[in-house]
Design a protein around this motif. Structure first.
Motif, PDB file in Angstrom:
ATOM      1  N   SER A 139       0.847  -1.191   0.000  1.00  0.00           N
ATOM      2  CA  SER A 139       0.000   0.000   0.000  1.00  0.00           C
ATOM      3  C   SER A 139       0.884   1.242   0.000  1.00  0.00           C
ATOM      4  O   SER A 139       2.067   1.175   0.347  1.00  0.00           O
ATOM      5  N   TYR A 140       0.281   2.375  -0.363  1.00  0.00           N
ATOM      6  CA  TYR A 140       1.058   3.615  -0.510  1.00  0.00           C
ATOM      7  C   TYR A 140       0.238   4.836  -0.129  1.00  0.00           C
ATOM      8  O   TYR A 140      -0.989   4.833  -0.255  1.00  0.00           O
ATOM      9  N   ASP A 141       0.965   5.887   0.297  1.00  0.00           N
ATOM     10  CA  ASP A 141       0.394   7.221   0.221  1.00  0.00           C
ATOM     11  C   ASP A 141       1.101   7.896  -0.952  1.00  0.00           C
ATOM     12  O   ASP A 141       1.924   7.266  -1.628  1.00  0.00           O
ATOM     13  N   CYS A 142       0.802   9.155  -1.231  1.00  0.00           N
ATOM     14  CA  CYS A 142       1.296   9.756  -2.476  1.00  0.00           C
ATOM     15  C   CYS A 142       2.822   9.807  -2.559  1.00  0.00           C
ATOM     16  O   CYS A 142       3.425   9.372  -3.549  1.00  0.00           O
ATOM     17  N   SER A 143       3.465  10.306  -1.504  1.00  0.00           N
ATOM     18  CA  SER A 143       4.929  10.408  -1.536  1.00  0.00           C
ATOM     19  C   SER A 143       5.591   9.051  -1.305  1.00  0.00           C
ATOM     20  O   SER A 143       6.736   8.841  -1.702  1.00  0.00           O
ATOM     21  N   GLY A 144       4.854   8.134  -0.664  1.00  0.00           N
ATOM     22  CA  GLY A 144       5.379   6.783  -0.494  1.00  0.00           C
ATOM     23  C   GLY A 144       5.521   6.094  -1.842  1.00  0.00           C
ATOM     24  O   GLY A 144       6.491   5.358  -2.091  1.00  0.00           O
ATOM     25  N   LEU A 145       4.556   6.318  -2.741  1.00  0.00           N
ATOM     26  CA  LEU A 145       4.608   5.731  -4.079  1.00  0.00           C
ATOM     27  C   LEU A 145       5.778   6.291  -4.883  1.00  0.00           C
ATOM     28  O   LEU A 145       6.534   5.532  -5.509  1.00  0.00           O
ATOM     29  N   THR A 146       5.934   7.617  -4.885  1.00  0.00           N
ATOM     30  CA  THR A 146       7.023   8.211  -5.663  1.00  0.00           C
ATOM     31  C   THR A 146       8.385   7.796  -5.107  1.00  0.00           C
ATOM     32  O   THR A 146       9.324   7.548  -5.861  1.00  0.00           O
ATOM     33  N   GLN A 147       8.496   7.717  -3.778  1.00  0.00           N
ATOM     34  CA  GLN A 147       9.753   7.289  -3.170  1.00  0.00           C
ATOM     35  C   GLN A 147      10.071   5.850  -3.564  1.00  0.00           C
ATOM     36  O   GLN A 147      11.204   5.531  -3.939  1.00  0.00           O
ATOM     37  N   TRP A 148       9.065   4.963  -3.469  1.00  0.00           N
ATOM     38  CA  TRP A 148       9.269   3.556  -3.824  1.00  0.00           C
ATOM     39  C   TRP A 148       9.636   3.410  -5.293  1.00  0.00           C
ATOM     40  O   TRP A 148      10.559   2.657  -5.653  1.00  0.00           O
ATOM     41  N   ALA A 149       8.925   4.118  -6.167  1.00  0.00           N
ATOM     42  CA  ALA A 149       9.158   4.000  -7.604  1.00  0.00           C
ATOM     43  C   ALA A 149      10.581   4.410  -7.967  1.00  0.00           C
ATOM     44  O   ALA A 149      11.270   3.716  -8.732  1.00  0.00           O
ATOM     45  N   TYR A 150      11.038   5.524  -7.411  1.00  0.00           N
ATOM     46  CA  TYR A 150      12.396   5.972  -7.726  1.00  0.00           C
ATOM     47  C   TYR A 150      13.453   5.084  -7.080  1.00  0.00           C
ATOM     48  O   TYR A 150      14.561   4.953  -7.609  1.00  0.00           O
ATOM     49  N   ALA A 151      13.114   4.460  -5.977  1.00  0.00           N
ATOM     50  CA  ALA A 151      14.058   3.519  -5.355  1.00  0.00           C
ATOM     51  C   ALA A 151      14.318   2.343  -6.295  1.00  0.00           C
ATOM     52  O   ALA A 151      15.439   1.817  -6.356  1.00  0.00           O
ATOM     53  N   GLN A 152      13.274   1.920  -7.049  1.00  0.00           N
ATOM     54  CA  GLN A 152      13.453   0.835  -8.014  1.00  0.00           C
ATOM     55  C   GLN A 152      14.360   1.267  -9.167  1.00  0.00           C
ATOM     56  O   GLN A 152      14.928   0.421  -9.862  1.00  0.00           O
ATOM     57  N   ALA A 153      14.470   2.585  -9.357  1.00  0.00           N
ATOM     58  CA  ALA A 153      15.351   3.119 -10.405  1.00  0.00           C
ATOM     59  C   ALA A 153      16.732   3.458  -9.855  1.00  0.00           C
ATOM     60  O   ALA A 153      17.556   4.050 -10.556  1.00  0.00           O
ATOM     61  N   GLY A 154      16.959   3.102  -8.573  1.00  0.00           N
ATOM     62  CA  GLY A 154      18.268   3.353  -7.976  1.00  0.00           C
ATOM     63  C   GLY A 154      18.464   4.748  -7.431  1.00  0.00           C
ATOM     64  O   GLY A 154      19.586   5.185  -7.199  1.00  0.00           O
ATOM     65  N   VAL A 155      17.351   5.469  -7.225  1.00  0.00           N
ATOM     66  CA  VAL A 155      17.426   6.842  -6.720  1.00  0.00           C
ATOM     67  C   VAL A 155      16.676   6.922  -5.392  1.00  0.00           C
ATOM     68  O   VAL A 155      15.512   6.521  -5.309  1.00  0.00           O
ATOM     69  N   LEU A 187       1.728  21.822  -2.265  1.00  0.00           N
ATOM     70  CA  LEU A 187       2.662  20.755  -1.868  1.00  0.00           C
ATOM     71  C   LEU A 187       2.002  19.682  -1.012  1.00  0.00           C
ATOM     72  O   LEU A 187       2.675  18.898  -0.352  1.00  0.00           O
ATOM     73  N   GLY A 188       0.662  19.635  -1.036  1.00  0.00           N
ATOM     74  CA  GLY A 188      -0.030  18.609  -0.268  1.00  0.00           C
ATOM     75  C   GLY A 188      -0.109  17.271  -0.984  1.00  0.00           C
ATOM     76  O   GLY A 188      -0.498  16.267  -0.383  1.00  0.00           O
ATOM     77  N   HIS A 189       0.288  17.245  -2.264  1.00  0.00           N
ATOM     78  CA  HIS A 189       0.155  16.002  -3.028  1.00  0.00           C
ATOM     79  C   HIS A 189       1.236  15.920  -4.103  1.00  0.00           C
ATOM     80  O   HIS A 189       1.642  16.937  -4.673  1.00  0.00           O
ATOM     81  N   VAL A 190       1.699  14.691  -4.382  1.00  0.00           N
ATOM     82  CA  VAL A 190       2.715  14.482  -5.420  1.00  0.00           C
ATOM     83  C   VAL A 190       2.388  13.212  -6.193  1.00  0.00           C
ATOM     84  O   VAL A 190       1.778  12.272  -5.670  1.00  0.00           O
ATOM     85  N   GLY A 191       2.758  13.208  -7.468  1.00  0.00           N
ATOM     86  CA  GLY A 191       2.570  12.029  -8.300  1.00  0.00           C
ATOM     87  C   GLY A 191       3.663  11.987  -9.354  1.00  0.00           C
ATOM     88  O   GLY A 191       4.600  12.798  -9.339  1.00  0.00           O
ATOM     89  N   LEU A 192       3.526  11.050 -10.292  1.00  0.00           N
ATOM     90  CA  LEU A 192       4.481  10.917 -11.387  1.00  0.00           C
ATOM     91  C   LEU A 192       3.791  11.301 -12.699  1.00  0.00           C
ATOM     92  O   LEU A 192       2.720  10.762 -13.017  1.00  0.00           O
ATOM     93  N   TYR A 193       4.385  12.230 -13.432  1.00  0.00           N
ATOM     94  CA  TYR A 193       3.814  12.595 -14.721  1.00  0.00           C
ATOM     95  C   TYR A 193       3.985  11.414 -15.665  1.00  0.00           C
ATOM     96  O   TYR A 193       5.075  10.834 -15.780  1.00  0.00           O
ATOM     97  N   ALA A 194       2.885  11.026 -16.344  1.00  0.00           N
ATOM     98  CA  ALA A 194       2.912   9.835 -17.185  1.00  0.00           C
ATOM     99  C   ALA A 194       2.830  10.151 -18.674  1.00  0.00           C
ATOM    100  O   ALA A 194       3.013   9.262 -19.500  1.00  0.00           O
ATOM    101  N   GLY A 195       2.547  11.409 -19.020  1.00  0.00           N
ATOM    102  CA  GLY A 195       2.430  11.796 -20.422  1.00  0.00           C
ATOM    103  C   GLY A 195       1.011  12.180 -20.795  1.00  0.00           C
ATOM    104  O   GLY A 195       0.041  11.711 -20.185  1.00  0.00           O
ATOM    105  N   ASN A 196       0.893  13.070 -21.765  1.00  0.00           N
ATOM    106  CA  ASN A 196      -0.408  13.506 -22.301  1.00  0.00           C
ATOM    107  C   ASN A 196      -1.328  14.051 -21.210  1.00  0.00           C
ATOM    108  O   ASN A 196      -2.531  13.821 -21.214  1.00  0.00           O
ATOM    109  N   GLY A 197      -0.748  14.761 -20.234  1.00  0.00           N
ATOM    110  CA  GLY A 197      -1.550  15.383 -19.187  1.00  0.00           C
ATOM    111  C   GLY A 197      -2.039  14.426 -18.121  1.00  0.00           C
ATOM    112  O   GLY A 197      -2.871  14.801 -17.292  1.00  0.00           O
ATOM    113  N   GLN A 198      -1.515  13.197 -18.106  1.00  0.00           N
ATOM    114  CA  GLN A 198      -1.935  12.200 -17.125  1.00  0.00           C
ATOM    115  C   GLN A 198      -0.889  12.049 -16.019  1.00  0.00           C
ATOM    116  O   GLN A 198       0.309  12.198 -16.256  1.00  0.00           O
ATOM    117  N   VAL A 199      -1.375  11.761 -14.822  1.00  0.00           N
ATOM    118  CA  VAL A 199      -0.502  11.563 -13.665  1.00  0.00           C
ATOM    119  C   VAL A 199      -0.788  10.189 -13.066  1.00  0.00           C
ATOM    120  O   VAL A 199      -1.953   9.801 -12.923  1.00  0.00           O
TER     121      VAL A 199
END
Length: 226
Positions: A139-155, A187-199
């Motif tokens: 499970s995730y909250d918004c910044s938990g997801l972005t942190q996890w995703a970038y960790a898989q990319a080595g960041v 700054l209450g919410h963060v996501g990953l830009y996915a393209g074509n205006g989608q997050v």
């Protein structure tokens, strides 16, 4: 001069005193100029500190407001039975995956190799439930997801939206590319830009990781390229 016993000596002394006087005036003017510059710099620094204090106070108020809403949502969620929660989670997961299949992300080039890897990792988490404080992989909250995703990319990103804004270079909406972090609602919410205006993001309690149009998430603040 007329009364001096040694007129030449008197003139030499007068010339020396005159030169010293000119040097003293010049030195005094230089010191006064520096004092004026210093006073101006102090005034500007004081104004900037005041503005910074006001900004921090405003951010604190907005953060408390968002946290209050999240607490209310969590309180409501806690009143549901385990079966009701599971039914909602299953329904949300089916809806998220169905919606994801229909999302048009266009063919925009990713922000970077890291950004592409982070976005690809986040896609595999579509349908996972939002849980406040969640950092994955269940499970995730918004910044938990972005942190996890970038960790898989080595960041390694920091934990919260308020700190992740400093984990890269700030960019405007027109510069966004897939993989960039996107921040909303003061700054209450963060996501990953996915393209074509989608997050791709973890929205709020009771929902799951999914794609959503930027236009429906809230007030866009800025993007951050990691």
């Amino acid at each position: 001069l007329f009364l001096s016993a040694d007129p030449d000596n008197y003139l030499d002394k007068a010339s020396t005193l005159d030169q010293l006087s000119v040097q003293q005036v010049a030195a005094l003017e230089k010191i006064q100029g520096k004092q004026r510059t210093l006073a101006q710099q102090r005034k500007e620094a004081s104004e900037k500190l005041s503005d910074l204090a006001d900004t921090r106070t405003e951010l604190k108020k907005k953060k408390e407001k968002v946290q209050g809403k999240l607490a209310e949502a969590q309180k409501l969620l806690n009143t549901l039975t385990a079966q009701e929660r599971q039914e909602i989670a299953d329904k949300e997961q089916r809806a998220s995956r169905s919606a994801s299949d229909r999302v048009d992300l266009g063919n925009e080039a990713p922000a970077s190799g890291r950004g592409a890897a982070a976005l690809a990792a986040a896609v595999t988490q579509i349908g996972k439930p939002y849980v406040s404080g969640g950092t994955g992989p269940s499970s995730y909250d918004c910044s938990g997801l972005t942190q996890w995703a970038y960790a898989q990319a080595g960041v390694q990103l920091t934990r919260t939206t308020y700190t992740q804004q400093n984990d890269g270079t700030k960019i405007g909406q027109s510069q966004l590319a897939p993989g960039d972090l996107v921040f909303f609602n003061s700054l209450g919410h963060v996501g990953l830009y996915a393209g074509n205006g989608q997050v791709l993001h973890a929205p709020y309690p009771g929902t799951s990781v999914r794609y959503e149009s930027m236009s429906t998430i809230g007030s866009f603040q800025f993007g951050v390229r990691v």
